[in-house]
Design a protein around this motif. Structure first.
Motif, PDB file in Angstrom:
ATOM      1  N   LEU A   1      -1.650  -2.815  -7.249  1.00  0.00           N
ATOM      2  CA  LEU A   1      -2.145  -2.149  -8.449  1.00  0.00           C
ATOM      3  C   LEU A   1      -1.603  -0.717  -8.536  1.00  0.00           C
ATOM      4  CD1 LEU A   1      -3.934  -2.504 -10.889  1.00  0.00           C
ATOM      5  CD2 LEU A   1      -5.866  -1.700  -9.550  1.00  0.00           C
ATOM      6  N   ALA A   2      -1.611  -0.019  -7.387  1.00  0.00           N
ATOM      7  CA  ALA A   2      -1.078   1.345  -7.376  1.00  0.00           C
ATOM      8  C   ALA A   2       0.394   1.345  -7.783  1.00  0.00           C
ATOM      9  CB  ALA A   2      -1.245   1.962  -5.989  1.00  0.00           C
ATOM     10  N   ALA A   3       1.135   0.345  -7.291  1.00  0.00           N
ATOM     11  CA  ALA A   3       2.555   0.272  -7.631  1.00  0.00           C
ATOM     12  C   ALA A   3       2.737  -0.036  -9.116  1.00  0.00           C
ATOM     13  CB  ALA A   3       3.237  -0.789  -6.783  1.00  0.00           C
ATOM     14  N   LEU A   4       1.931  -0.968  -9.620  1.00  0.00           N
ATOM     15  CA  LEU A   4       2.065  -1.361 -11.028  1.00  0.00           C
ATOM     16  C   LEU A   4       1.743  -0.193 -11.952  1.00  0.00           C
ATOM     17  CD1 LEU A   4       0.423  -4.899 -11.050  1.00  0.00           C
ATOM     18  CD2 LEU A   4       2.825  -4.350 -11.325  1.00  0.00           C
ATOM     19  N   GLN A   5       0.740   0.586 -11.557  1.00  0.00           N
ATOM     20  CA  GLN A   5       0.335   1.692 -12.428  1.00  0.00           C
ATOM     21  C   GLN A   5       1.397   2.776 -12.504  1.00  0.00           C
ATOM     22  OE1 GLN A   5      -3.460   2.505 -10.699  1.00  0.00           O
ATOM     23  NE2 GLN A   5      -4.558   1.249 -12.196  1.00  0.00           N
ATOM     24  N   SER A   6       2.295   2.783 -11.528  1.00  0.00           N
ATOM     25  CA  SER A   6       3.338   3.803 -11.554  1.00  0.00           C
ATOM     26  C   SER A   6       4.573   3.349 -12.333  1.00  0.00           C
ATOM     27  CB  SER A   6       3.730   4.173 -10.131  1.00  0.00           C
ATOM     28  OG  SER A   6       4.457   3.115  -9.577  1.00  0.00           O
ATOM     29  N   VAL A   7       4.578   2.102 -12.808  1.00  0.00           N
ATOM     30  CA  VAL A   7       5.708   1.632 -13.613  1.00  0.00           C
ATOM     31  C   VAL A   7       5.549   2.192 -15.028  1.00  0.00           C
ATOM     32  CG1 VAL A   7       6.938  -0.366 -14.518  1.00  0.00           C
ATOM     33  CG2 VAL A   7       5.826  -0.492 -12.285  1.00  0.00           C
ATOM     34  N   PRO A   8       6.530   2.945 -15.511  1.00  0.00           N
ATOM     35  CA  PRO A   8       6.402   3.512 -16.853  1.00  0.00           C
ATOM     36  C   PRO A   8       6.270   2.410 -17.906  1.00  0.00           C
ATOM     37  CG  PRO A   8       8.261   4.457 -15.674  1.00  0.00           C
ATOM     38  CD  PRO A   8       7.777   3.323 -14.859  1.00  0.00           C
ATOM     39  N   ARG A   9       5.309   2.582 -18.801  1.00  0.00           N
ATOM     40  CA  ARG A   9       5.052   1.583 -19.816  1.00  0.00           C
ATOM     41  C   ARG A   9       6.267   1.369 -20.736  1.00  0.00           C
ATOM     42  NH1 ARG A   9       0.397  -1.124 -20.431  1.00  0.00           N
ATOM     43  NH2 ARG A   9      -0.918  -0.257 -18.822  1.00  0.00           N
ATOM     44  N   ILE A  10       7.053   2.433 -20.843  1.00  0.00           N
ATOM     45  CA  ILE A  10       8.185   2.390 -21.765  1.00  0.00           C
ATOM     46  C   ILE A  10       9.179   1.287 -21.385  1.00  0.00           C
ATOM     47  CG2 ILE A  10       9.588   4.102 -20.523  1.00  0.00           C
ATOM     48  CD1 ILE A  10      10.108   5.291 -23.417  1.00  0.00           C
ATOM     49  N   TYR A  11       9.244   0.959 -20.098  1.00  0.00           N
ATOM     50  CA  TYR A  11      10.133  -0.123 -19.655  1.00  0.00           C
ATOM     51  C   TYR A  11       9.760  -1.427 -20.351  1.00  0.00           C
ATOM     52  CZ  TYR A  11      11.756   2.715 -15.675  1.00  0.00           C
ATOM     53  OH  TYR A  11      12.297   3.680 -14.876  1.00  0.00           O
TER      54      TYR A  11
ATOM     55  N   ILE B   1      11.355  -6.551 -14.489  1.00  0.00           N
ATOM     56  CA  ILE B   1      10.739  -5.223 -14.363  1.00  0.00           C
ATOM     57  C   ILE B   1       9.703  -5.217 -13.242  1.00  0.00           C
ATOM     58  CG2 ILE B   1       9.482  -3.383 -15.527  1.00  0.00           C
ATOM     59  CD1 ILE B   1      10.504  -4.529 -18.170  1.00  0.00           C
ATOM     60  N   THR B   2       8.641  -6.036 -13.395  1.00  0.00           N
ATOM     61  CA  THR B   2       7.524  -5.964 -12.461  1.00  0.00           C
ATOM     62  C   THR B   2       7.969  -6.245 -11.018  1.00  0.00           C
ATOM     63  OG1 THR B   2       6.177  -6.808 -14.253  1.00  0.00           O
ATOM     64  CG2 THR B   2       5.177  -6.761 -12.075  1.00  0.00           C
ATOM     65  N   TRP B   3       8.628  -7.374 -10.831  1.00  0.00           N
ATOM     66  CA  TRP B   3       8.978  -7.803  -9.484  1.00  0.00           C
ATOM     67  C   TRP B   3       9.845  -6.775  -8.753  1.00  0.00           C
ATOM     68  CZ3 TRP B   3       7.069 -10.430  -5.835  1.00  0.00           C
ATOM     69  CH2 TRP B   3       7.853 -10.888  -4.776  1.00  0.00           C
TER      70      TRP B   3
END
Lengths: 280, 321
Positions: free
Chosen positions: B203-213, B231-233
């Protein structure tokens, strides 16, 4: 519009799935609690009863007589508190030196200490045991307290990371003022790293409290056992008499302190784990 | 670990400068440097001594003991590589090693489930904090208490697991008494206990992925699966890697559950792990020399796995902060 609607439906489905998952996660623990309140005979009711008609808190009184539960809690507290308090002091002092003070070869020494993270406890336990046996410390709490109070490399590692991000100018000012290095630590550094220390302290405390392998090696006498060993013995002794309410009540007691600590500090704990895990 | 290495290098630089400076300039400054070094040495002395006495010395002693016949009390008789040869023919060691490796199958399953949970929690839905807390409770719970609980839950006749299965019309086995089901049983419990931890890191990693991607990908017409794959993987890959390694290291040292749930090592020794066998040999049979041999082999395996972590982590340049 249709896109928005689709997201909404997806969100609802996901919410339902997460709720179902949450039920699976919590059900065994609720069942444990419910069993601890049952009469011995109701335990075997089919289909299972979740809320016993005849709620019986008696087991929570009985367990204190049925085994050395109270001394178990005491011993676990003695070990966890002394390890974490003294160990945190030595670890944070070392982290300060590693992060902020000048010392020849300090990074070599740091890497040497880090190598301890690669050696699993089972590879050390036999020589450690023979060492402590030679000192006559078997069946005392000392072998569980003494090694960790010298410092915890995981904690040193994270506190050092934390300190490195703090500008050196903070220290430089104190150096010019001519304060002692220990004074610098107590007056400037420690207050700065307090949140990081607290998070690491809680994690360490939980680790020591829940430890099982080291205590089972060293402790034999009933009055020396830690709480984890006491409930394991409860399980072994009372399962034969099928006194499951008693066993579950004792296990509940073993779980409770950590559960309370967690529920109080859940935000800090969850945050610090997320950070340390991602960085580690 | 990657950050540590980088920072060590960064740190080395000013240090070298500092010592050069202190040599160059006046005596007064070098006195101060000496004082500082002395304080630093005193501050790190405690963990250093602890390391030498309680890690390095026992570690070297283990290696020596692995070449001896020793009961832990009497003299140690040097037997060369006999213990290592014995390992290959010891059926029980083979079984315990197989069991330990077999139960690691649970690791990818647990990670997959926790990634899915984390992706769910990363959406804008109500109650995410509550979910996080509930999923995390098994992680903080004492393993001994959890083992006691699950041993009862796996009871063939009255256990919670089989009663749940009977609702869907499955007649569950007597999990812990059956050599085919005891390992899956321990695996399921380990997954249940570890789910919250992996989920939190994901979850911490996912939250750091910029939404713009994601927005950009959507504009380009990428479907949900493509967005996950591209993107996610890749973005959570470092966390996956970290979790795989820590789970392997933890899994290789599995002991408590086995000791409590199957005190004899399970039917036909089918749930005994390596650490369980080491513990039995060392502290029940007092074959400490032979047990040391096994502990050295176990340490070696874990050392190699950890080394891979350091090496591969160095290579992945992605970092979350």
């Amino acid at each position: 519009m249709s896109h928005k609607k689709r997201t909404k439906i997806a969100d609802m489905l996901i919410f339902a799935a997460l709720s179902a998952g949450a039920v699976v996660m919590i059900a065994p623990l609720l069942w444990m609690f419910s069993t601890s309140l049952k009469q011995k005979s109701d335990v075997f009711a089919l289909p299972p009863v979740w809320i016993p008609a005849d709620i019986n808190w008696g087991k929570y009184l009985e367990i204190w007589e049925a085994g050395p539960l109270l001394t178990g809690i005491q011993n676990s507290l003695i070990i966890s508190l002394s390890v974490c308090l003294v160990g945190t002091f030595s670890s944070s002092l070392a982290a300060f030196a590693f992060a902020k003070l000048r010392l020849a070869y300090k990074n070599v020494i740091f890497l040497l200490l880090l190598s301890a993270m690669m050696i699993p406890y089972p590879s050390l336990m036999i020589p450690q045991f023979s060492m402590f046996a030679g000192m006559g410390w078997v069946d005392t709490l000392l072998p569980l307290i003494i090694p960790p109070i010298f410092g915890n490399i995981v904690m040193i590692f994270f506190l050092r990371q934390y300190l490195i991000n703090i500008p050196n100018s903070v220290i430089e000012a104190a150096k010019i003022d001519g304060s002692s290095f220990f004074g610098m630590f107590t007056k400037i550094i420690f207050p700065l790293i307090k949140p990081a220390v607290a998070a690491q302290l809680i994690l360490w405390f939980m680790g020591v409290w829940n430890d099982y392998l080291a205590p089972i090696i060293y402790l034999n006498s009933p009055e020396k056992l830690t709480i984890q060993l006491v409930i394991a013995n409860f399980n072994a002794n009372y399962a034969i008499q099928t006194d499951y309410p008693l066993i579950m009540a004792a296990s509940m007691i073993a779980l409770l302190p950590m559960l309370v600590v967690f529920l109080i500090f859940q935000r800090q704990i969850i945050e610090s784990i997320a950070i340390s895990g991602v960085k580690g | 670990m990657e950050t540590a290495k980088v920072e060590v290098n960064k740190n080395l630089q000013p240090n070298v400068d500092a010592s050069k400076n202190s040599k160059r300039v006046k005596k007064k400054k070098s006195n101060f440097y000496k004082k500082e070094s002395r304080a630093a040495l005193i501050f790190i002395l405690s963990p250093l001594i602890g390391y030498l006495i309680f890690t390095l010395y026992p570690f070297l002693f283990s290696i020596y003991a692995s070449f001896t016949a020793w009961n832990g009390l009497g003299s140690m008789n040097f037997v060369g590589i006999d213990n290592y040869v014995k390992l290959f023919t010891d059926d029980y060691f083979g079984r315990s090693l197989f069991n330990t490796l077999f139960m690691m199958v649970g690791i990818p399953i647990g990670l997959l489930v926790s990634l899915m949970l984390a992706m769910g929690l990363n959406r804008k839905i109500p109650g995410t904090t509550t979910f996080r807390v509930i999923y995390y409770i098994p992680v903080i719970s004492s393993l001994a208490a959890i083992s006691v609980l699950w041993q009862w839950a796996y009871n063939g006749d009255y256990g919670l697991v089989n009663q749940f299965l009977s609702v869907i019309g499955i007649d569950g086995p007597n999990w812990l008494q059956n050599k085919d089901t005891v390992k899956p049983a321990l695996m399921i419990m380990a997954i249940w206990k570890g789910l919250g931890f992996s989920m939190l890191l994901y979850l911490a990693a996912l939250q750091s992925v910029p939404r713009i991607y994601y927005e950009a990908a959507e504009l380009d017409g990428a479907n949900a699966f493509q967005r996950f794959k591209n993107i996610t993987w890749p973005m959570v890959k470092p966390v996956t890697f970290f979790l795989v390694i820590t789970n392997i290291i933890g899994g290789a040292q599995m002991f408590t559950e086995v000791n409590i749930m199957t005190p004899t090592g399970g039917p036909e020794y089918s749930s005994a792990t390596v650490v369980f066998y080491i513990w039995q040999k060392a502290f029940n049979n007092l074959q400490m020399g032979y047990a040391s041999t096994m502990s050295v082999v176990l340490g070696l395996i874990i050392f190699i796995v950890t080394l891979i972590q350091f090496k591969l982590n160095d290579r992945s340049s992605f970092e979350i902060d």
